[in-house]
Design an enzyme around this catalytic site. Structure first.
Site, mmCIF file in Angstrom:
data_model
loop_
_atom_site.group_PDB
_atom_site.id
_atom_site.type_symbol
_atom_site.label_atom_id
_atom_site.label_comp_id
_atom_site.label_asym_id
_atom_site.label_seq_id
_atom_site.Cartn_x
_atom_site.Cartn_y
_atom_site.Cartn_z
ATOM 1 C CE1 TYR A 72 -4.106 1.977 0.704
ATOM 2 C CE2 TYR A 72 -2.486 3.436 1.708
ATOM 3 C CZ TYR A 72 -3.747 3.226 1.201
ATOM 4 O OH TYR A 72 -4.650 4.248 1.177
ATOM 5 C CG PHE A 125 -8.448 15.899 -24.321
ATOM 6 C CD1 PHE A 125 -8.696 15.752 -25.671
ATOM 7 C CD2 PHE A 125 -8.931 14.935 -23.453
ATOM 8 C CE1 PHE A 125 -9.412 14.652 -26.148
ATOM 9 C CE2 PHE A 125 -9.636 13.841 -23.914
ATOM 10 C CZ PHE A 125 -9.866 13.699 -25.271
ATOM 11 C CG ASP A 126 -12.812 15.277 -23.808
ATOM 12 O OD1 ASP A 126 -11.671 14.957 -23.431
ATOM 13 O OD2 ASP A 126 -13.628 14.454 -24.248
ATOM 14 C CG ASP A 216 -2.614 17.355 -21.438
ATOM 15 O OD1 ASP A 216 -2.086 16.228 -21.442
ATOM 16 O OD2 ASP A 216 -3.825 17.532 -21.617
ATOM 17 C CB ALA A 218 -1.617 12.768 -23.391
ATOM 18 C CE LYS A 259 -4.734 9.717 -24.171
ATOM 19 N NZ LYS A 259 -5.539 9.775 -22.954
ATOM 20 C CG HIS A 451 -17.840 13.575 -25.871
ATOM 21 N ND1 HIS A 451 -17.724 14.490 -24.864
ATOM 22 C CD2 HIS A 451 -16.650 12.947 -25.957
ATOM 23 C CE1 HIS A 451 -16.507 14.444 -24.375
ATOM 24 N NE2 HIS A 451 -15.831 13.520 -25.003
HETATM 25 N N1 PM9 Z 1 -7.515 11.477 -24.283
HETATM 26 C C1 PM9 Z 1 -8.350 10.426 -26.224
HETATM 27 O O1 PM9 Z 1 -8.954 9.491 -26.760
HETATM 28 C C2 PM9 Z 1 -9.043 9.550 -23.980
HETATM 29 C C3 PM9 Z 1 -10.383 10.030 -23.623
HETATM 30 S S1 PM9 Z 1 -11.523 10.265 -24.907
HETATM 31 C C4 PM9 Z 1 -11.789 8.672 -25.524
HETATM 32 O O2 PM9 Z 1 -7.753 11.294 -26.896
HETATM 33 C C5 PM9 Z 1 -5.062 14.773 -23.361
HETATM 34 C C6 PM9 Z 1 -4.340 15.575 -24.367
HETATM 35 C C7 PM9 Z 1 -5.779 13.651 -23.719
HETATM 36 C C8 PM9 Z 1 -6.485 12.906 -22.722
HETATM 37 C C9 PM9 Z 1 -7.252 11.785 -23.037
HETATM 38 C C10 PM9 Z 1 -6.384 13.339 -21.382
HETATM 39 C C11 PM9 Z 1 -7.062 12.585 -20.278
HETATM 40 C C12 PM9 Z 1 -5.666 14.446 -21.079
HETATM 41 N N2 PM9 Z 1 -5.028 15.146 -22.065
HETATM 42 O O3 PM9 Z 1 -8.016 9.626 -20.554
HETATM 43 O O4 PM9 Z 1 -7.865 10.512 -18.262
HETATM 44 O O5 PM9 Z 1 -5.798 13.292 -24.999
HETATM 45 O O6 PM9 Z 1 -6.004 9.182 -19.164
HETATM 46 O O7 PM9 Z 1 -6.394 11.415 -20.021
HETATM 47 C C13 PM9 Z 1 -8.265 10.509 -24.791
HETATM 48 P P1 PM9 Z 1 -7.133 10.096 -19.462
#
Ligand code: PM9
Length: 459
Positions: A72, A125-126, A216, A218, A259, A451
Site C-alpha cells: 500500500y 482536451f475535453d 499536458d 499525453a 498514451k 459525448h
Molecule cells: N484522451 C483520447 O482518446 C481519452 C479520452 S476520450 C476517448 O484522446 C489529453 C491531451 C488527452 C487525454 C485523453 C487526457 C485525459 C488528457 N489530455 O483519458 O484521463 O488526450 O487518461 O487522459 C483521450 P485520461
C-alpha cells in the site's frame, strides 16, 4: 529509403476480432443510442475510438508486471517509476495517478486561488476543460489560426498564438490566470505538434507575468519526434534531449500515461521544484486517487509504466508510429477525402465540415460520419467537434466547434497497415455517398462530458 518503415517488432500474441453483418451493426448502433462510445468492443471490427490505453505492451512490460510490489505504501515499484520519471523529466517530485484526468483533478483546482479564474491552453482536451469548469474556472483556447484551415500546411499547427496569449493575460490581469497549459501534441486540433520555439516563448510570457506553466504531456514523445523532424537545430538531438528541453519550459507535467506511457492504465504528476505545491498535491491525491506512492495504480501497473516510458522514447518506435498514421492519412488524401493536413501524430482527423456541409453543427456532422463508418465496415471512430465541445457553462448554449472532425485514432503497436488499408477503403466508400448522410439530435444529454454517454436519435 522506403516510404514507410516496417514495424520494429514481431507479433507474438494475437487477439481475434470478428466481423458483423450490416443488419447486426444497424441494430447495435441503434441500441447504442447512435453513440459509438456505447457499442460493445466485441461488436467492433477495427477499433479506432482512441489511442488511450488501447495499445499493445512489449514482452519487457509483461515481464515487469510479474515483479510488481503491491505494498500500500512505499512500494518498490513506485521508486522504480519515480527514478525513470525523474530521469526523463529532470523534475524533482513525482506522484502517480490512475490516469490523466486523475492528475488533472488534483492539480488544476489547486492552482486556482478563486472561482472564475482562467486556464489558457493551445487547446484544452475535453477532460482538462471539464476539470477546469468543475473547479469553477474558465478554459480558454488560444491556438494559431492556421490550425482551423485543414488544407493549410504548417509544421506546428498546435502552436499557441503568442500575441493573443499576451493580450488575453493583459486584458484579464495576470492575477486572474491560474495557469497556461501546453497540450503536446495538440490532440483536439488534429494531433498537431507544438514547436520548441513556441513553448520557449510561452514560458517567457508566463515568467513575465509570474504565471505557472503546465504541460499536458499525453503525447509528449510524439511531439518530440515532430520537433526532431521539422524544427531547425533539433535534427541531430536525441528524443530524450528534446524532451528535457521541452520540460524545462514548464513547472508541472501532467500525463495520461495511457498514451506515450505505452500502458493500459496510468497517469503522472511531476513537479519541477516547487516543494510547497508538491506537498499540496500529496495531500489531495490521497482522497482522490490514493496514497502518494500508488495514486490509484497497482504496483504492477507502475512497473509496466516505468518500462513503457522508456520504450516510447525510442526513435524507431516513434518513426513507425508516426509513419503508420501517415500511411492511413495519405491513402485518404489520394482519394480526395479532406483531412487535417499535415497528418497528426496519433490519428487522422477527417474534416467532416467539408464532407457534410448540409448538416449544421448542432446536428453533429462528424458524429453522423462516424456512425456511417461503423455501418459501412464495423470501424469505430470518434467525434471531435461540436458534440464533444458541449455547451457554454454560463449560457447553456450549444457551442459551435470551429472544426468538425471524425478522428481515426491508431492504437500503438496494435494494428497492421493491412487493417488501415481496410479502414481507408471504408472511409472512401462513406465519402462517396456523403450527400445521403443525415444529422442527429439528443435523446438524452448528460450535463458534463456529454459525448461519452449521450444517446442520440437520427433526424
Ligand atoms: N484522451 C483520447 O482518446 C481519452 C479520452 S476520450 C476517448 O484522446 C489529453 C491531451 C488527452 C487525454 C485523453 C487526457 C485525459 C488528457 N489530455 O483519458 O484521463 O488526450 O487518461 O487522459 C483521450 P485520461
Amino acid at each position: 529509403m522506403n516510404k514507410y518503415i516496417a514495424p520494429p517488432f514481431r507479433i507474438k500474441m494475437i487477439e481475434s476480432i470478428k466481423m458483423t453483418t450490416l443488419e447486426e451493426r444497424k441494430l447495435k448502433l441503434k441500441e447504442a443510442g447512435y453513440n459509438p462510445f456505447s457499442l460493445r468492443s466485441e461488436d467492433v471490427y477495427i477499433d479506432l475510438l482512441t489511442d488511450s490505453g488501447t495499445g499493445a505492451m512489449s514482452q519487457n512490460q509483461w515481464a515487469a508486471l510479474m515483479v510488481g510490489d503491491e505494498a500500500y505504501a512505499g512500494s518498490k515499484s513506485f521508486f522504480k517509476l519515480e527514478e525513470v520519471v525523474k530521469k526523463i523529466t529532470g523534475y524533482q517530485f513525482v506522484i502517480p495517478a490512475h490516469q490523466g484526468r486523475g492528475a488533472e483533478q488534483v492539480v488544476l483546482p489547486l492552482l486556482m486561488k478563486e472561482k472564475g479564474m482562467y486556464y489558457i491552453s493551445n487547446t484544452h482536451f475535453d477532460t482538462t476543460r471539464a476539470h477546469v469548469e468543475i473547479a469553477g474556472g474558465r478554459a480558454v483556447d488560444i491556438v494559431i489560426d492556421e490550425c482551423f484551415d485543414t488544407e493549410q500546411n504548417h509544421p506546428f499547427k498546435g502552436n499557441f498564438d503568442l500575441e493573443r496569449l499576451e493580450k488575453f493575460i493583459k486584458e484579464k490581469g495576470p492575477s486572474q490566470i491560474a495557469g497556461i497549459i501546453m497540450t503536446i501534441t495538440n490532440n483536439s486540433a488534429g494531433g498537431q505538434p507544438v514547436s520548441m520555439e513556441n513553448m520557449r516563448e510561452v514560458k517567457k510570457i508566463a515568467d513575465k507575468y509570474k504565471i505557472k506553466t503546465l504541460i499536458d504531456g499525453a503525447r509528449y514523445a510524439e511531439n518530440a519526434y515532430f520537433i526532431k523532424q521539422r524544427e531547425k537545430g533539433y535534427e541531430n538531438k536525441t528524443i530524450s534531449e528534446i524532451v528535457k528541453e521541452v520540460l524545462s519550459y514548464a513547472d508541472i507535467f501532467l500525463m495520461s500515461a495511457k498514451k506515450d506511457g505505452l500502458v493500459n492504465i496510468g497517469g503522472l504528476i511531476a513537479i519541477k521544484d516547487d516543494f510547497d505545491f508538491y506537498q499540496k498535491c500529496r495531500t489531495y491525491i490521497v482522497p482522490w486517487e490514493g496514497f502518494p506512492t500508488y495514486g490509484g495504480l497497482a504496483g504492477r501497473d507502475m512497473e509496466a509504466l516505468a518500462v513503457g516510458l522508456e520504450e516510447a522514447l525510442e526513435e524507431t518506435y516513434l518513426q513507425h508510429r508516426i509513419d503508420q498514421v501517415r500511411f492511413l492519412g495519405e491513402k485518404l488524401l489520394e482519394a480526395g477525402v479532406p483531412i487535417q493536413y499535415p497528418i497528426g501524430g496519433h490519428a487522422v482527423f477527417v474534416d467532416c465540415k467539408k464532407i457534410c456541409p448540409h448538416i449544421p453543427y448542432f446536428e453533429f456532422p462528424a458524429q453522423a460520419v462516424c456512425n456511417e463508418l461503423y455501418l459501412e465496415a464495423g470501424v469505430r471512430a470518434v467525434e471531435i467537434g461540436s458534440f464533444l465541445l458541449g455547451r457554454n457553462p454560463d449560457t447553456g448554449e450549444n457551442l459551435e466547434s470551429p472544426l468538425e472532425f471524425m478522428r481515426l485514432t491508431i492504437p500503438r503497436r496494435t494494428y497492421t497497415n493491412e487493417h488501415l488499408a481496410y479502414v481507408a477503403e471504408a472511409v472512401i466508400n462513406v465519402y462517396k455517398r456523403r450527400e445521403t448522410i443525415k444529422g442527429f439530435d439528443f435523446e438524452y444529454e448528460p450535463p458534463v462530458l456529454r459525448h461519452f454517454t449521450a444517446r442520440l436519435k437520427p433526424l
